[in-house]
Motif scaffolding. Structure first.
Motif, PDB file in Angstrom:
ATOM      1  N   PHE A   8       2.469   6.008  -8.859  1.00  0.00           N
ATOM      2  CA  PHE A   8       3.424   4.988  -8.340  1.00  0.00           C
ATOM      3  C   PHE A   8       3.917   5.317  -6.991  1.00  0.00           C
ATOM      4  O   PHE A   8       4.307   6.488  -6.826  1.00  0.00           O
ATOM      5  N   PHE A   9       3.977   4.370  -5.934  1.00  0.00           N
ATOM      6  CA  PHE A   9       4.478   4.669  -4.797  1.00  0.00           C
ATOM      7  C   PHE A   9       5.677   3.567  -4.696  1.00  0.00           C
ATOM      8  O   PHE A   9       5.427   2.426  -4.815  1.00  0.00           O
ATOM      9  N   CYS A  10       6.857   3.984  -4.051  1.00  0.00           N
ATOM     10  CA  CYS A  10       7.894   3.155  -3.800  1.00  0.00           C
ATOM     11  C   CYS A  10       7.613   2.083  -2.950  1.00  0.00           C
ATOM     12  O   CYS A  10       7.016   2.646  -1.681  1.00  0.00           O
ATOM     13  N   GLY A  11       7.708   0.886  -3.022  1.00  0.00           N
ATOM     14  CA  GLY A  11       7.284  -0.166  -2.050  1.00  0.00           C
ATOM     15  C   GLY A  11       8.725  -0.578  -1.110  1.00  0.00           C
ATOM     16  O   GLY A  11       8.591  -1.249  -0.243  1.00  0.00           O
ATOM     17  N   SER A  12       9.812  -0.034  -1.592  1.00  0.00           N
ATOM     18  CA  SER A  12      10.968  -0.265  -0.809  1.00  0.00           C
ATOM     19  C   SER A  12      11.827   1.118  -1.020  1.00  0.00           C
ATOM     20  O   SER A  12      11.326   1.946  -1.941  1.00  0.00           O
ATOM     21  N   ILE A  80       7.874  -7.259  -4.459  1.00  0.00           N
ATOM     22  CA  ILE A  80       7.590  -5.900  -3.907  1.00  0.00           C
ATOM     23  C   ILE A  80       5.806  -6.012  -4.151  1.00  0.00           C
ATOM     24  O   ILE A  80       5.318  -6.524  -4.796  1.00  0.00           O
ATOM     25  N   TYR A  81       5.216  -4.990  -3.271  1.00  0.00           N
ATOM     26  CA  TYR A  81       3.830  -4.640  -3.619  1.00  0.00           C
ATOM     27  C   TYR A  81       3.582  -3.152  -3.815  1.00  0.00           C
ATOM     28  O   TYR A  81       4.109  -2.483  -2.958  1.00  0.00           O
ATOM     29  N   ILE A  82       2.847  -2.789  -4.750  1.00  0.00           N
ATOM     30  CA  ILE A  82       2.612  -1.488  -5.270  1.00  0.00           C
ATOM     31  C   ILE A  82       1.180  -1.161  -5.229  1.00  0.00           C
ATOM     32  O   ILE A  82       0.475  -2.007  -5.586  1.00  0.00           O
ATOM     33  N   GLY A  88      -8.789  -1.408  -6.562  1.00  0.00           N
ATOM     34  CA  GLY A  88      -8.188  -2.834  -6.379  1.00  0.00           C
ATOM     35  C   GLY A  88      -7.363  -2.899  -5.312  1.00  0.00           C
ATOM     36  O   GLY A  88      -7.139  -1.954  -4.713  1.00  0.00           O
ATOM     37  N   GLU A  89      -6.823  -4.081  -5.226  1.00  0.00           N
ATOM     38  CA  GLU A  89      -5.718  -4.369  -4.207  1.00  0.00           C
ATOM     39  C   GLU A  89      -4.364  -4.140  -4.540  1.00  0.00           C
ATOM     40  O   GLU A  89      -4.409  -3.704  -5.927  1.00  0.00           O
ATOM     41  N   ALA A  90      -3.343  -3.919  -3.701  1.00  0.00           N
ATOM     42  CA  ALA A  90      -2.216  -3.738  -4.153  1.00  0.00           C
ATOM     43  C   ALA A  90      -1.784  -4.979  -5.349  1.00  0.00           C
ATOM     44  O   ALA A  90      -2.121  -6.114  -5.003  1.00  0.00           O
ATOM     45  N   ILE A  91      -0.765  -4.633  -5.933  1.00  0.00           N
ATOM     46  CA  ILE A  91      -0.480  -5.609  -7.032  1.00  0.00           C
ATOM     47  C   ILE A  91       1.315  -5.681  -6.676  1.00  0.00           C
ATOM     48  O   ILE A  91       1.760  -5.211  -6.403  1.00  0.00           O
ATOM     49  N   LYS A  92       1.490  -7.261  -7.211  1.00  0.00           N
ATOM     50  CA  LYS A  92       2.681  -7.556  -7.096  1.00  0.00           C
ATOM     51  C   LYS A  92       3.568  -7.235  -8.295  1.00  0.00           C
ATOM     52  O   LYS A  92       3.234  -7.199  -9.348  1.00  0.00           O
ATOM     53  N   ALA A  93       4.893  -6.803  -7.943  1.00  0.00           N
ATOM     54  CA  ALA A  93       5.783  -6.246  -8.952  1.00  0.00           C
ATOM     55  C   ALA A  93       7.136  -6.697  -8.529  1.00  0.00           C
ATOM     56  O   ALA A  93       7.267  -7.234  -7.413  1.00  0.00           O
ATOM     57  N   TYR A  94       8.015  -6.672  -9.333  1.00  0.00           N
ATOM     58  CA  TYR A  94       9.399  -7.154  -8.991  1.00  0.00           C
ATOM     59  C   TYR A  94      10.301  -5.926  -9.363  1.00  0.00           C
ATOM     60  O   TYR A  94      10.382  -5.280 -10.569  1.00  0.00           O
ATOM     61  N   ARG A 234      -7.990   3.633 -16.577  1.00  0.00           N
ATOM     62  CA  ARG A 234      -7.701   2.441 -15.800  1.00  0.00           C
ATOM     63  C   ARG A 234      -6.244   2.729 -15.301  1.00  0.00           C
ATOM     64  O   ARG A 234      -5.392   3.535 -15.496  1.00  0.00           O
ATOM     65  N   GLY A 235      -5.973   2.749 -13.731  1.00  0.00           N
ATOM     66  CA  GLY A 235      -4.986   2.676 -12.904  1.00  0.00           C
ATOM     67  C   GLY A 235      -4.303   1.347 -12.764  1.00  0.00           C
ATOM     68  O   GLY A 235      -5.001   0.443 -12.890  1.00  0.00           O
ATOM     69  N   LEU A 236      -3.252   1.452 -11.972  1.00  0.00           N
ATOM     70  CA  LEU A 236      -2.539   0.552 -11.644  1.00  0.00           C
ATOM     71  C   LEU A 236      -3.267  -0.468 -10.600  1.00  0.00           C
ATOM     72  O   LEU A 236      -2.910  -1.751 -10.550  1.00  0.00           O
ATOM     73  N   SER A 237      -4.272   0.025  -9.887  1.00  0.00           N
ATOM     74  CA  SER A 237      -5.019  -0.751  -8.864  1.00  0.00           C
ATOM     75  C   SER A 237      -6.356  -0.970  -9.538  1.00  0.00           C
ATOM     76  O   SER A 237      -7.371  -0.981  -8.672  1.00  0.00           O
ATOM     77  N   GLY A 238      -6.703  -0.747 -10.893  1.00  0.00           N
ATOM     78  CA  GLY A 238      -7.893  -1.173 -11.362  1.00  0.00           C
ATOM     79  C   GLY A 238      -8.671   0.128 -12.004  1.00  0.00           C
ATOM     80  O   GLY A 238      -8.033   1.125 -12.420  1.00  0.00           O
ATOM     81  N   SER A 239      -9.748  -0.244 -12.435  1.00  0.00           N
ATOM     82  CA  SER A 239     -10.582   0.828 -13.289  1.00  0.00           C
ATOM     83  C   SER A 239     -11.054   2.128 -12.179  1.00  0.00           C
ATOM     84  O   SER A 239     -11.073   1.863 -11.001  1.00  0.00           O
ATOM     85  N   ILE A 240     -11.143   3.162 -12.845  1.00  0.00           N
ATOM     86  CA  ILE A 240     -11.436   4.452 -12.262  1.00  0.00           C
ATOM     87  C   ILE A 240     -12.823   5.169 -12.733  1.00  0.00           C
ATOM     88  O   ILE A 240     -13.069   5.226 -13.837  1.00  0.00           O
TER      89      ILE A 240
END
Length: 438
Positions: A8-12, A80-82, A88-94, A234-240
């Motif tokens: 995970f990487f901080c989006g803010s 935010i987006y992470i 896959g693409e960045a995904i929306k988070a709160y 499986r990662g946060l941005s899709g299959s590995i």
């Protein structure tokens, strides 16, 4: 072995918050569950108890499964987006601020941020067979000296400065580098007949795999000729996806592990990882569980002592089947019971006993084939993704856990496996023999 790995990487900007012990004791001890090599601990958020994976590869808590936690109240949220592992693409988070985190009674943070993902595709509970609501990591390791006893499934959180290092002939302490809130250690591998290749590895307790290496030809880190392509997880941005192989030797100080499993993720799966040049791969939980470990981020130390898991062989999935829970199914069981009554037909025999037979219907988890490796024994036999496994060698799966069914499909090379599966309403039989991989 199913892999669970997320980064995970901080989006803010990440605000500072701290965990503390509420009692006057120097440490607090809790028990944990070991599920597919992963540490699962209870974490209470705003009064609601959930199950989190303890992940050294994550810097802020992430919550991603609200199906059983819909009463959880989160305030002060912003979108935010992470990004993480996967193509896959960045995904929306709160991002939700000012939450109260509590681990059992004594480990508390009264002002914690959490990142909530509502994407229903981010759900690791089916693959692990137990409820998993999120992951937590860096701040617990930053705020305590953390002693993990994998053998006894117990963690102790020590106040900084209170941990007493004891003389131990079977232990070894290593320098621990903390880079961008993540721990790194140096090791060596024997690979492709190249001896003692030095590698810098992220210590990733949130990966159930053994070792990951990134392809770097200049450093002789290349996939061995003897390998196979596979779904890695499986990662946060899709299959590995990537290649699986073995290293001839993995050396961590005085500790030598032979024929360790290694995975080489493809470039698409790791394209969003930052700071790739700072490391050569990851050391996962299938290696970490072989030690009892002391993490001391404050002093920059890592202490290892091998435990009863140390000599376990590194086994690849010999059937080619990756299982998951997928809903429930109705099981019809024949039961019998004794019913007693009185009869007036014979004064000397006033008791009548009847043996009744009846059916009982109950609900049980459905074990579904989530992935199947091309060319594997199960693939050649004709099994498919989506098949529901009903019996293994005549034994009903509904009475067993996901882990137990996986073990039944991975006992020893040459073991004959007979499966009864449900496919589109039909019951089908398949037979194959387990085959050692690599």
């Amino acid at each position: 072995m199913t892999v669970f790995l997320t980064l995970f990487f901080c989006g803010s900007s990440c605000a500072q918050s701290y965990f503390n012990l509420t009692s006057t004791r120097d440490y607090y001890s809790i028990r944990f569950k070991l599920v597919s090599n992963l540490i699962v601990i209870p974490v209470e958020i705003n009064g609601v108890e959930l199950s989190f994976i303890l992940d050294t590869g994550v810097n802020k808590p992430i919550l991603f499964d609200l199906t059983s936690a819909d009463s959880l109240e989160l305030k002060n949220t912003e979108a935010i987006y992470i990004r993480g592992l996967g193509g896959g693409e960045a995904i929306k988070a709160y991002k939700a601020r000012s939450n109260i985190f509590r681990i059992k009674k004594d480990v508390v943070n009264y002002n914690e941020d959490i990142y909530l993902i509502l994407d229903q595709g981010i759900n690791f509970s089916p693959r692990l067979g137990v409820p998993i609501h999120g992951i937590i990591g860096f701040e617990l390791f930053r705020d305590f000296v953390v002693e993990i006893n994998y053998a006894r499934k117990r963690i102790r959180f020590y106040r900084p400065g209170s941990y007493k290092y004891r003389a131990c002939r079977k232990c070894q302490t290593f320098p621990l580098d903390i880079i961008h809130d993540k721990p790194y250690i140096k090791a060596t591998v024997d690979l492709n007949e190249q001896k003692d290749l030095e590698v810098k590895l992220l210590i990733d307790s949130g990966s159930s795999d053994a070792l990951w290496l990134f392809r770097k030809e200049k450093e002789n880190l290349v996939t061995p000729e003897n390998h196979f392509e596979d779904f890695l997880g499986r990662g946060l941005s899709g299959s590995i996806y990537g290649d699986r192989a073995r290293v001839e030797k993995l050396q961590i100080g005085q500790f030598e592990l032979k024929e360790a499993k290694v995975a080489f993720p493809d470039s698409v799966s790791i394209q969003h990882l930052q700071n790739l040049n700072e490391r050569d791969g990851s050391l996962g939980a299938e290696v970490l569980k072989r030690f009892n470990i002391v993490f001391d981020y404050g002093e920059g130390k890592l202490t290892l002592r091998r435990n009863r898991y140390f000599k376990q062989p590194f086994k690849y999935n010999m059937s080619g089947i990756e299982l998951q829970h997928n809903g429930i199914r109705v099981v019809k069981e024949l039961e019998s019971g004794i019913r007693r009554g009185k009869t007036n037909e014979s004064p000397g025999e006033g008791v009548e006993i009847r043996l009744d037979r009846f059916f009982k219907y109950s609900l049980h988890p459905a074990f579904e084939i989530a992935e199947i490796r091309d060319g594997s024994p199960a693939f050649i036999a004709g099994l498919q993704r989506g098949d529901i496994i009903l019996t293994v060698n005549g034994k009903a799966t509904y009475r067993r856990s996901l882990h137990e069914v996986k073990e039944m499909l991975n006992e020893k090379p040459g073991k004959k496996i007979r499966l009864k599966v449900e496919r589109e309403g039909q019951h089908l039989d398949f037979t194959f023999a387990l085959k050692k991989v690599l």
